[in-house]
Motif scaffolding. Structure first.
Motif, mmCIF file in Angstrom:
data_model
loop_
_atom_site.group_PDB
_atom_site.id
_atom_site.type_symbol
_atom_site.label_atom_id
_atom_site.label_comp_id
_atom_site.label_asym_id
_atom_site.label_seq_id
_atom_site.Cartn_x
_atom_site.Cartn_y
_atom_site.Cartn_z
ATOM 1 N N UNK A 27 -31.026 81.203 86.188
ATOM 2 C CA UNK A 27 -30.043 81.920 85.378
ATOM 3 C C UNK A 27 -30.433 83.372 85.171
ATOM 4 N N UNK A 28 -31.721 83.628 84.921
ATOM 5 C CA UNK A 28 -32.145 84.984 84.581
ATOM 6 C C UNK A 28 -32.696 85.760 85.783
ATOM 7 N N UNK A 29 -32.557 85.189 86.957
ATOM 8 C CA UNK A 29 -32.971 85.902 88.158
ATOM 9 C C UNK A 29 -31.937 86.961 88.516
ATOM 10 N N UNK A 30 -32.401 88.094 89.083
ATOM 11 C CA UNK A 30 -31.492 89.160 89.509
ATOM 12 C C UNK A 30 -31.161 89.064 90.999
ATOM 13 N N UNK A 31 -31.725 88.069 91.651
ATOM 14 C CA UNK A 31 -31.463 87.863 93.078
ATOM 15 C C UNK A 31 -30.095 87.194 93.248
ATOM 16 N N UNK A 32 -29.121 87.858 93.937
ATOM 17 C CA UNK A 32 -27.778 87.290 94.106
ATOM 18 C C UNK A 32 -27.784 85.906 94.728
ATOM 19 N N UNK A 33 -28.682 85.699 95.698
ATOM 20 C CA UNK A 33 -28.735 84.387 96.349
ATOM 21 C C UNK A 33 -29.207 83.319 95.376
ATOM 22 N N UNK A 34 -30.136 83.702 94.524
ATOM 23 C CA UNK A 34 -30.636 82.756 93.528
ATOM 24 C C UNK A 34 -29.557 82.476 92.487
ATOM 25 N N UNK A 35 -28.805 83.524 92.113
ATOM 26 C CA UNK A 35 -27.729 83.342 91.137
ATOM 27 C C UNK A 35 -26.657 82.390 91.656
ATOM 28 N N UNK A 36 -26.412 82.435 92.969
ATOM 29 C CA UNK A 36 -25.429 81.527 93.549
ATOM 30 C C UNK A 36 -25.873 80.074 93.419
ATOM 31 N N UNK A 37 -27.194 79.895 93.420
ATOM 32 C CA UNK A 37 -27.726 78.545 93.274
ATOM 33 C C UNK A 37 -27.572 78.039 91.840
ATOM 34 N N UNK A 38 -27.423 78.974 90.903
ATOM 35 C CA UNK A 38 -27.318 78.611 89.482
ATOM 36 C C UNK A 38 -26.155 77.662 89.226
ATOM 37 N N UNK A 39 -25.008 77.937 89.856
ATOM 38 C CA UNK A 39 -23.826 77.134 89.593
ATOM 39 C C UNK A 39 -24.001 75.688 90.052
ATOM 40 N N UNK A 40 -24.961 75.465 90.939
ATOM 41 C CA UNK A 40 -25.164 74.112 91.462
ATOM 42 C C UNK A 40 -25.857 73.194 90.459
ATOM 43 N N UNK A 41 -26.496 73.774 89.444
ATOM 44 C CA UNK A 41 -27.214 72.950 88.471
ATOM 45 C C UNK A 41 -26.553 72.950 87.094
ATOM 46 N N UNK A 42 -25.520 73.769 86.912
ATOM 47 C CA UNK A 42 -24.814 73.798 85.623
ATOM 48 C C UNK A 42 -24.000 72.522 85.479
ATOM 49 N N UNK A 43 -24.123 71.863 84.348
ATOM 50 C CA UNK A 43 -23.420 70.601 84.116
ATOM 51 C C UNK A 43 -22.136 70.815 83.312
ATOM 52 N N UNK A 44 -21.302 69.797 83.317
ATOM 53 C CA UNK A 44 -20.100 69.827 82.486
ATOM 54 C C UNK A 44 -20.502 69.965 81.023
ATOM 55 N N UNK A 82 -22.543 64.958 84.978
ATOM 56 C CA UNK A 82 -22.018 65.543 86.220
ATOM 57 C C UNK A 82 -22.223 67.051 86.210
ATOM 58 N N UNK A 83 -22.485 67.624 87.395
ATOM 59 C CA UNK A 83 -22.519 69.075 87.503
ATOM 60 C C UNK A 83 -21.091 69.586 87.525
ATOM 61 N N UNK A 84 -20.890 70.773 86.986
ATOM 62 C CA UNK A 84 -19.539 71.339 86.929
ATOM 63 C C UNK A 84 -18.978 71.556 88.333
ATOM 64 N N UNK A 85 -19.851 71.952 89.251
ATOM 65 C CA UNK A 85 -19.404 72.237 90.615
ATOM 66 C C UNK A 85 -18.915 70.991 91.346
#
Length: 223
Positions: A27-44, A82-85
């Motif tokens: 979440x707090x990474x400034x790397x765009x590629x890492x930020x894209x991975x963030x949505x994969x672990x966010x839950x409902x 469940x993950x939101x994605x």
């Protein structure tokens, strides 16, 4: 984050700790590629929790009622853990069908799904976004206008046959037009104003969350 008690040999607890740690790092990474991975672990549950905090901070009306709805959504088998994605329109349809099968009305399903849709939309507005795609939520227009009103003559006949304990409830229902849930939740101290001869429904206690004032008159005052 999730607060966990340390228990020996608890694989589940350690898994949750690792997931929460990874989510914070991403979440707090400034790397765009890492930020894209963030949505994969966010839950409902994450989306619902963030949306509730937003409503709480903005002093939303009927917060207690909204909280109950959000908890039901979070704990429902369709969305729990469940993950939101991973949520699709098919999942939302499945939720609606399950709630209808449980005896809930179309209006109730609309209300619940609308809150979840708002949580997803709020998630898209975060930095970084907690969700990239908002799935379709089956929310439809419902014609729930009331019908089949009884005439005053029928009202009097029914009242004569009712037990005394039900008389005030029936009289209030007939003259006020309140829903049964609104009447059942009335409290002597907070809703009944004998001095001014009126019933006060507070914001959040009605279906549309708006307050109403109902004066005593006729049979209502006598009951």
């Amino acid at each position: 984050g999730v607060t966990l008690s340390r228990t020996a040999n608890s694989r589940l607890s350690w898994t949750v700790v690792k997931i929460e740690r990874a989510k914070r790092e991403v979440k707090y990474s400034k790397d765009p590629e890492v930020q894209e991975e963030f949505v994969k672990v966010v839950t409902v549950s994450d989306l619902i929790g963030g949306y509730y905090q937003f409503l709480e901070a903005n002093h939303a009306k009927s917060l207690k009622i909204i909280k109950q709805v959000l908890i039901k959504l979070r704990e429902h088998p369709v969305y729990r853990n469940r993950t939101a994605a991973s949520i699709t329109s098919d999942d939302n349809w499945a939720y609606r069908k399950a709630r209808l099968k449980a005896g809930k009305s179309d209006a109730t399903c609309n209300n619940e799904l609308s809150y979840l849709r708002s949580a997803f939309i709020y998630g898209t507005k975060q930095t970084p976004p907690k969700v990239l795609v908002v799935p379709y939520f089956p929310v439809f227009k419902v014609d729930n206008a009331r019908q089949n009103f009884i005439e005053y003559e029928d009202y009097e006949n029914i009242r004569r046959k009712l037990p005394t304990s039900l008389d005030p409830f029936f009289v209030l229902a007939y003259h006020s037009g309140c829903r049964s849930g609104e009447l059942q939740n009335l409290q002597w101290k907070t809703n009944i104003d004998f001095a001014r001869k009126r019933i006060v429904l507070q914001p959040g206690e009605t279906k549309n969350y708006e307050g109403r004032i109902l004066p005593f008159y006729g049979d209502m005052a006598e009951s």
